[in-house]
Design an enzyme around this catalytic site. Sequence first.
Site, mmCIF file in Angstrom:
data_model
loop_
_atom_site.group_PDB
_atom_site.id
_atom_site.type_symbol
_atom_site.label_atom_id
_atom_site.label_comp_id
_atom_site.label_asym_id
_atom_site.label_seq_id
_atom_site.Cartn_x
_atom_site.Cartn_y
_atom_site.Cartn_z
ATOM 1 N N ASN A 12 38.688 26.626 45.866
ATOM 2 C CA ASN A 12 39.397 27.280 44.131
ATOM 3 C C ASN A 12 40.796 26.605 44.313
ATOM 4 O OD1 ASN A 12 39.510 29.167 41.809
ATOM 5 N ND2 ASN A 12 41.098 30.221 43.122
ATOM 6 N N ASP A 29 45.004 32.118 32.345
ATOM 7 C CA ASP A 29 46.169 32.912 31.580
ATOM 8 C C ASP A 29 46.989 31.847 30.914
ATOM 9 O OD1 ASP A 29 47.965 32.224 33.729
ATOM 10 O OD2 ASP A 29 47.784 34.249 34.462
ATOM 11 N N HIS A 41 45.856 28.470 35.192
ATOM 12 C CA HIS A 41 47.089 29.129 34.715
ATOM 13 C C HIS A 41 47.854 28.029 34.157
ATOM 14 C CE1 HIS A 41 46.650 32.568 37.391
ATOM 15 N NE2 HIS A 41 46.292 31.665 38.496
HETATM 16 O O1 9MR Z 1 48.185 38.072 41.039
HETATM 17 C C1 9MR Z 1 48.267 38.132 42.323
HETATM 18 C C2 9MR Z 1 49.583 38.826 42.662
HETATM 19 O O2 9MR Z 1 49.541 40.178 42.190
HETATM 20 C C3 9MR Z 1 50.030 38.651 44.058
HETATM 21 O O3 9MR Z 1 51.219 39.126 44.185
HETATM 22 C C4 9MR Z 1 49.818 37.068 44.459
HETATM 23 C C5 9MR Z 1 50.459 37.093 45.791
HETATM 24 O O4 9MR Z 1 50.242 35.769 46.409
HETATM 25 O O5 9MR Z 1 48.931 36.576 44.305
HETATM 26 C C6 9MR Z 1 48.389 36.496 42.865
HETATM 27 O O6 9MR Z 1 47.107 35.902 42.694
HETATM 28 C C7 9MR Z 1 47.190 34.386 42.854
HETATM 29 C C8 9MR Z 1 45.854 34.386 43.211
HETATM 30 O O7 9MR Z 1 45.299 35.122 44.376
HETATM 31 C C9 9MR Z 1 45.480 32.689 43.519
HETATM 32 N N1 9MR Z 1 46.048 32.105 42.477
HETATM 33 C C10 9MR Z 1 47.277 32.269 42.012
HETATM 34 C C11 9MR Z 1 47.435 33.811 41.561
HETATM 35 C C12 9MR Z 1 48.758 33.951 41.189
HETATM 36 O O8 9MR Z 1 49.794 33.824 42.056
#
Ligand code: 9MR
Length: 379
Positions: A225, A291, A261
């Site tokens: 991913n 998003d 994203h």
């Molecule tokens: O949405 C997630 C957020 O709550 C966390 O703080 C963050 C920490 O690294 O990770 C976010 O999710 C990520 C996902 O696991 C991998 N791709 C990017 C996402 C947004 O940062």
Amino acid sequence: MRIPRARMVASTVAATAALAMIPAIAFAQPSHPLTAATSSATSHTTSGSAVPADSLRALGAKVGLRIGTAVNADELASSSTYDSITAQQFSTVTAENVMKWDTIEPEQGQYNYAPADKLIAFAEAHGQLVRGHNLVWENQQPAWFTAESASLSADQVKAILKQHVISEVSHFKGKIWQWDVVNEPFNEDGSFVNNIWYQKLGAAYITDAFIWAHQADPKAKLFLNDYNLEYTGTKSNAALSFVQQLKAKHVPINGVGFETHLDTQYGQPDLLNNLQRFAAAGFDVAITEADVRTTLPVTAVEQTAQNADYSLSLQACLQVSRCISYTVWGFDDQFSWVPSTFAGEGAADIYNDFQPKPQYTTLQQDLELATGSAARSRY
Ligand code: 9MR
């Protein structure tokens, strides 16, 4: 964190060279029994709660596409409105954080599966499949590991990684449809992210993680991913080349996740081309974290651009039969990761304050329009 397209430069040498060391191992490419088991749950979830006929999940079922959301475990535990939207609108869920290693193994050898188990129980009660996110990443590693990792030998790091992957996949065996085995391994220039795994083990860490995950749950679909694969360019070229070489070596990788994203200021990606070329190479593909953020406050122009970006990503997935799920990275702006990461930006999700936004209506309309075409076998 998301890097503007303009900053991308060319180099795929490291990604290609690292593959020369991968051993040839034969693995079958699995299908997953959970897919068939829950495929007809469109008017009611298995717990009996009603699924509106015009919900995203019901409309997606008509065209053979699972629609998903990342789930915030705290909200799931505390908000009945959050729960009912999650159940009614989505046919697959992803743990936004609670399957990541720092939550799963906060102290070495002490496991904390309860929050993720609750999400899986919710999914089972509502006829949803689960995307497992994620096993190997440079972020959200437990403090006990980051404190000592630099001083560990390669063999020690490899043993810890193997223990982690096998323990977690074994715990959830039979309950995960798609696993994000390796998350975000590529830089924008196509080289490998120089994380602790790469520093100690080289790109073999990716190969090994897929092999261990497959050993622990042979029927789960295993994904790599990453973000910005939506654009044709150095990063997606390197990723495609790398996963093709994994497949040629019979490493058990089934799919590639396109995070998606998007940001209205960077223009639209040629996502369809990229889904098609990965699918043509023999991979399932999925939109895993959709998003569309924009500068706040949202003007009419930006609203239109956000709708267009959501539409582009869903329509691209709809046009590729191997695109097996379309997941938004949370459905409500209240809980979005965006504002704390990108100052001045937000409004990235399809709901706000539990009310559907125009982005939601856009997805709904695209799915309704697609119902005129034949349902695909992927559901
Ligand atoms: O949405 C997630 C957020 O709550 C966390 O703080 C963050 C920490 O690294 O990770 C976010 O999710 C990520 C996902 O696991 C991998 N791709 C990017 C996402 C947004 O940062």
